[in-house]
Design a protein around this motif. Structure first.
Motif, mmCIF file in Angstrom:
data_model
loop_
_atom_site.group_PDB
_atom_site.id
_atom_site.type_symbol
_atom_site.label_atom_id
_atom_site.label_comp_id
_atom_site.label_asym_id
_atom_site.label_seq_id
_atom_site.Cartn_x
_atom_site.Cartn_y
_atom_site.Cartn_z
ATOM 1 N N PRO A 1 37.297 38.911 19.065
ATOM 2 C CA PRO A 1 38.693 39.163 18.691
ATOM 3 C C PRO A 1 39.495 39.724 19.863
ATOM 4 O O PRO A 1 38.942 40.326 20.788
ATOM 5 N N ASP B 1 36.349 33.243 10.145
ATOM 6 C CA ASP B 1 37.284 32.879 11.225
ATOM 7 C C ASP B 1 36.600 33.007 12.584
ATOM 8 O O ASP B 1 36.685 32.109 13.432
ATOM 9 N N LEU B 2 35.935 34.137 12.804
ATOM 10 C CA LEU B 2 35.240 34.363 14.076
ATOM 11 C C LEU B 2 34.134 33.332 14.265
ATOM 12 O O LEU B 2 33.964 32.776 15.360
ATOM 13 N N ALA C 1 38.307 42.934 14.785
ATOM 14 C CA ALA C 1 39.074 41.831 14.214
ATOM 15 C C ALA C 1 40.460 42.301 13.801
ATOM 16 O O ALA C 1 40.654 43.454 13.393
ATOM 17 N N ASP D 1 33.027 43.822 16.385
ATOM 18 C CA ASP D 1 33.124 42.530 15.710
ATOM 19 C C ASP D 1 33.001 41.393 16.724
ATOM 20 O O ASP D 1 33.400 41.533 17.885
ATOM 21 N N GLN E 1 41.866 38.777 9.709
ATOM 22 C CA GLN E 1 40.894 37.940 10.424
ATOM 23 C C GLN E 1 39.508 38.207 9.844
ATOM 24 O O GLN E 1 39.048 39.343 9.806
ATOM 25 N N THR E 2 38.847 37.167 9.380
ATOM 26 C CA THR E 2 37.591 37.315 8.652
ATOM 27 C C THR E 2 36.380 36.880 9.482
ATOM 28 O O THR E 2 36.520 36.269 10.544
ATOM 29 N N THR E 3 35.210 37.163 8.937
ATOM 30 C CA THR E 3 33.967 36.760 9.593
ATOM 31 C C THR E 3 33.891 35.251 9.778
ATOM 32 O O THR E 3 33.484 34.765 10.840
ATOM 33 N N THR F 1 32.013 41.301 11.001
ATOM 34 C CA THR F 1 33.183 42.190 11.091
ATOM 35 C C THR F 1 32.738 43.564 10.581
ATOM 36 O O THR F 1 33.138 43.997 9.509
ATOM 37 N N HIS G 1 35.245 45.104 20.397
ATOM 38 C CA HIS G 1 36.358 44.320 19.857
ATOM 39 C C HIS G 1 36.415 44.497 18.348
ATOM 40 O O HIS G 1 35.374 44.496 17.683
#
Length: 323
Positions: free
Chosen positions: A15, A55-56, A47, A161, A51-53, A143, A45
């Motif tokens: 992130p 997404d990453l 999130a 994260d 912003q979700t897991t 996250t 970092h």
């Protein structure tokens, strides 16, 4: 010929928000010096809001696909190792599958906390060796900032994260330790040690929990168990520590990393270390370190790698692979 699960692509995502140790000095009785001395962490970092897991994980997956020169439908399966999935269900992996536009194959999550990526690698290896899949994407994504107690200085300064992804492909080998791909796996768990690292809430108890950790106990178990599982995995692969190019450990704490390397008889020149920049990203830490290690020019084709992790459960294990 012997079938092997070989790495053909790797990628990661962090992130945008970088949180230095000094940020915690504003709200906690702590300091940059205290955090560095006890963990080796300098920054991590977090999130962004919303912003979700998954997404990453999706961003890391796209980077791994690009590295491998593949498109989503070239993949047969996605396994996401995470303890911080977006929803109770469906799995984060199916969300990644959807976001990538992957219209075939199957996807599921694995939960073994910080050892999750090792467990997921083992599962992907088994899928490939059994013939159920030819290409498997293995992702570690977390996250952990969402399960921190921000009043607990012993835990909240340690975690970050991020996400990392690896693509494995079925390839033929000669059945020796010179083969590319996963050479051996060693897995363990012991539920008697739940109380030293856990989250004090969950769906079944209808509570919102935070991470709780007995740091000294975790450290005591970690170095001994990580060295033992790495040794067992090397024995199974028919290799010795002097043949290892890189240890890529779970990036939890620099003291655990150095203590494990010492027990294995390897100096730190053979260890990929990212904990100073990422903190403990749980299941994401090993794939993050592998991707960053390749990006730095440390990890090269043909390198022999030992990777190991321990997390809540307790669950721990190691994988030996040739890059």
């Amino acid at each position: 010929m012997t079938l092997r699960a070989a790495v053909i692509g790797v990628g990661h995502y962090l992130p945008d928000r970088v949180v230095p140790n000094s940020d915690f000095e504003k709200t906690l009785d702590t300091s940059d010096e205290w955090i560095r001395a006890r963990s080796g962490i300098e920054r991590r970092h977090f999130a962004a809001e919303g912003q979700t897991t998954s997404d990453l994980a999706t961003r890391a997956a796209r980077n791994a696909l690009s590295d491998a020169g593949l498109v989503p439908d070239d993949i047969d399966a996605i396994i996401v190792a995470t303890s911080t999935a977006d929803l109770t269900f469906p799995s984060a992996a199916t969300m990644v599958q959807c976001e990538l536009g992957m219209t075939r194959g199957f996807a599921f999550d694995v939960q073994a906390v910080c050892a999750g990526f090792i467990y997921a690698l083992s599962t992907a290896n088994a899928l490939i060796l059994s013939g159920q899949a030819r290409r498997v994407m293995v992702i570690g994504a977390e996250t952990f900032s969402r399960i921190m107690d921000w009043t607990d200085r012993s835990t909240c300064v340690l975690f970050g994260d991020g996400a990392g992804a690896l693509i494995l492909e079925a390839q033929d080998g000669a059945g020796t330790s010179e083969d590319r791909g996963i050479l051996s796996v060693d897995l363990h768990s012991d539920g008697r040690h739940k109380e030293i690292l856990y989250v004090d809430g969950g769906v079944s108890t209808q509570t919102t929990g935070y991470l709780r950790m007995q740091g000294r106990e975790v450290f005591r178990h970690a170095v001994e168990k990580l060295a033992a599982t790495a040794t067992a995995a090397m024995d199974r692969a028919g290799i010795t520590p002097d043949q290892v190019d890189w240890i890529v450990p779970h990036q939890a704490n620099i003291r655990i990393i150095t203590g494990t390397a010492k027990k294995l008889g390897l100096d730190m020149d053979h260890v990929v270390v990212t904990v100073q920049d990422h903190g403990n990203t749980s299941a994401a830490s090993i794939p993050l370190a592998l991707s960053v290690g390749k990006e730095r020019g440390q990890i090269k084709p043909g390198d022999l790698i030992v990777t190991e992790a321990i997390g809540g459960g307790l669950a721990w294990g190691a994988v030996v692979l040739r890059w």
